[in-house]
Design a protein around this motif. Structure first.
Motif, PDB file in Angstrom:
ATOM      1  N   ASP A  67      22.951  45.145  62.678  1.00 25.08           N
ATOM      2  CA  ASP A  67      22.007  46.089  63.291  1.00 25.08           C
ATOM      3  C   ASP A  67      21.164  45.319  64.299  1.00 25.08           C
ATOM      4  O   ASP A  67      20.141  44.719  63.960  1.00 25.08           O
ATOM      5  CB  ASP A  67      21.126  46.713  62.203  1.00 25.08           C
ATOM      6  CG  ASP A  67      20.223  47.806  62.755  1.00 25.08           C
ATOM      7  OD1 ASP A  67      20.386  48.177  63.933  1.00 25.08           O
ATOM      8  OD2 ASP A  67      19.361  48.291  61.996  1.00 25.08           O
ATOM      9  N   THR A  99      22.454  42.031  59.072  1.00 28.86           N
ATOM     10  CA  THR A  99      23.671  42.749  58.721  1.00 28.86           C
ATOM     11  C   THR A  99      23.307  44.083  58.070  1.00 28.86           C
ATOM     12  O   THR A  99      22.276  44.202  57.398  1.00 28.86           O
ATOM     13  CB  THR A  99      24.533  41.935  57.737  1.00 28.86           C
ATOM     14  OG1 THR A  99      23.720  41.540  56.617  1.00 28.86           O
ATOM     15  CG2 THR A  99      25.104  40.699  58.401  1.00 28.86           C
ATOM     16  N   PHE A 100      24.142  45.080  58.306  1.00 27.37           N
ATOM     17  CA  PHE A 100      23.922  46.370  57.669  1.00 27.37           C
ATOM     18  C   PHE A 100      24.098  46.245  56.153  1.00 27.37           C
ATOM     19  O   PHE A 100      24.782  45.343  55.663  1.00 27.37           O
ATOM     20  CB  PHE A 100      24.915  47.402  58.212  1.00 27.37           C
ATOM     21  CG  PHE A 100      24.560  47.930  59.576  1.00 27.37           C
ATOM     22  CD1 PHE A 100      23.602  48.926  59.738  1.00 27.37           C
ATOM     23  CD2 PHE A 100      25.181  47.417  60.709  1.00 27.37           C
ATOM     24  CE1 PHE A 100      23.275  49.407  60.995  1.00 27.37           C
ATOM     25  CE2 PHE A 100      24.867  47.890  61.974  1.00 27.37           C
ATOM     26  CZ  PHE A 100      23.909  48.890  62.115  1.00 27.37           C
ATOM     27  N   THR A 101      23.484  47.163  55.437  1.00 28.37           N
ATOM     28  CA  THR A 101      23.572  47.173  53.977  1.00 28.37           C
ATOM     29  C   THR A 101      25.032  47.147  53.525  1.00 28.37           C
ATOM     30  O   THR A 101      25.838  47.947  53.985  1.00 28.37           O
ATOM     31  CB  THR A 101      22.892  48.436  53.408  1.00 28.37           C
ATOM     32  OG1 THR A 101      21.522  48.444  53.811  1.00 28.37           O
ATOM     33  CG2 THR A 101      22.983  48.461  51.899  1.00 28.37           C
ATOM     34  N   ASP A 122      31.996  51.564  65.469  1.00 30.98           N
ATOM     35  CA  ASP A 122      31.064  52.706  65.503  1.00 30.98           C
ATOM     36  C   ASP A 122      31.099  53.430  66.841  1.00 30.98           C
ATOM     37  O   ASP A 122      30.213  54.237  67.122  1.00 30.98           O
ATOM     38  CB  ASP A 122      29.634  52.230  65.213  1.00 30.98           C
ATOM     39  CG  ASP A 122      29.019  51.481  66.404  1.00 30.98           C
ATOM     40  OD1 ASP A 122      29.737  50.665  67.016  1.00 30.98           O
ATOM     41  OD2 ASP A 122      27.846  51.719  66.722  1.00 30.98           O
ATOM     42  N   TYR A 158      27.303  55.187  60.167  1.00 33.31           N
ATOM     43  CA  TYR A 158      25.954  54.607  60.127  1.00 33.31           C
ATOM     44  C   TYR A 158      25.597  53.865  61.418  1.00 33.31           C
ATOM     45  O   TYR A 158      24.506  53.312  61.533  1.00 33.31           O
ATOM     46  CB  TYR A 158      25.817  53.662  58.929  1.00 33.31           C
ATOM     47  CG  TYR A 158      26.778  52.489  58.942  1.00 33.31           C
ATOM     48  CD1 TYR A 158      26.544  51.374  59.744  1.00 33.31           C
ATOM     49  CD2 TYR A 158      27.923  52.496  58.156  1.00 33.31           C
ATOM     50  CE1 TYR A 158      27.420  50.308  59.762  1.00 33.31           C
ATOM     51  CE2 TYR A 158      28.811  51.434  58.164  1.00 33.31           C
ATOM     52  CZ  TYR A 158      28.546  50.343  58.965  1.00 33.31           C
ATOM     53  OH  TYR A 158      29.434  49.281  58.983  1.00 33.31           O
ATOM     54  N   GLY A 159      26.518  53.815  62.385  1.00 34.93           N
ATOM     55  CA  GLY A 159      26.291  53.036  63.594  1.00 34.93           C
ATOM     56  C   GLY A 159      25.468  53.731  64.650  1.00 34.93           C
ATOM     57  O   GLY A 159      24.680  54.648  64.361  1.00 34.93           O
ATOM     58  N   GLN A 194      29.499  54.306  54.486  1.00 34.68           N
ATOM     59  CA  GLN A 194      28.920  53.010  54.120  1.00 34.68           C
ATOM     60  C   GLN A 194      30.026  51.970  54.167  1.00 34.68           C
ATOM     61  O   GLN A 194      31.185  52.261  53.840  1.00 34.68           O
ATOM     62  CB  GLN A 194      28.310  53.059  52.712  1.00 34.68           C
ATOM     63  CG  GLN A 194      27.176  54.064  52.566  1.00 34.68           C
ATOM     64  CD  GLN A 194      26.649  54.126  51.143  1.00 34.68           C
ATOM     65  OE1 GLN A 194      27.276  53.631  50.217  1.00 34.68           O
ATOM     66  NE2 GLN A 194      25.490  54.738  50.979  1.00 34.68           N
TER      67      GLN A 194
END
Length: 211
Positions: free
Chosen positions: A16, A88-90, A166, A186-187, A203
């Motif tokens: 992110d 980093t994303f979850t 994404d 989620y992007g 996710q």
């Protein structure tokens, strides 16, 4: 299909980065005594790079006499603050560990320039098996060349890969390269069915369920 390799887009998929790119733009606007822009309006433009941010922030095109100077400056600000808020994303870190535990290859294919990509990965302690950037080759996404180059570097067949992204350009590149694609919701881009992705996940952990 036997999958042994996962390739990821970078901004908006693996990391992110939007907060730091928004910070760079707004810092530049403040330097030029202009009002800051809302984060929600900057975020969708991140995938298009610094030039797109300049065009939006200053409401101009590349013919503006200050465009190149502004572009150089936003890159300077971003470079100095590249890991200010980016993360980093979850779920990404656990997925990487799971892939490595399975002895699977994984890599990054991004349109971000090499200097910024490698600096960001180094700052966040991320070590892909292969990294292909926007200026590694003559072509970048949506051209299939970067994905095919990544496969060649890893000595794997495209049909044994999955590409996670994404953006529509990620899906186009994957399809052209003969690689199955996974779109993430989620992007930074709003996913549309006309992307013609093969799989859709909300996710990143769902990637392991697909495997």
């Amino acid at each position: 299909m036997t999958v042994n390799t996962i390739l990821f887009d970078l901004d908006g998929t693996l990391i992110d980065t939007a907060p730091d790119l928004a910070y760079a733009l707004n810092t530049l606007l403040i330097e030029n005594e202009l009002p800051e822009k809302l984060y929600k309006n900057i975020k969708p433009l991140v995938a298009f790079g610094g030039k797109a941010l300049i065009k939006y922030g200053f409401d101009c095109d590349e013919n503006h006499p200050n465009f190149l100077a502004w572009h150089r400056r936003i890159l300077e600000i971003y470079t100095d603050n590249i890991d200010r808020s980016s993360a980093t994303f979850t779920g990404v870190n656990s997925v990487i560990k799971a892939l490595e535990a399975r002895k699977m290859h994984w890599g990054v294919v991004t349109n971000k320039p090499e200097n910024l990509t490698h600096l960001l990965l180094e700052k966040l302690g991320i070590n892909p098996d292969v990294v292909v950037c926007g200026d590694t080759l003559e072509f970048n996404k949506p051209h299939p060349a970067p994905l095919l180059y990544a496969c060649a570097q890893l000595a794997v067949e495209p049909k044994s890969c999955l590409f996670v992204g994404d953006d529509k350009n990620d899906m186009l590149a994957g399809a052209s390269a003969g690689i199955k694609t996974i779109a993430v919701t989620y992007g930074y881009s709003k996913v549309s069915q006309d992307w013609n992705y093969d799989y859709l996940i909300d996710q990143v952990e769902e990637l392991m369920e697909l495997l």
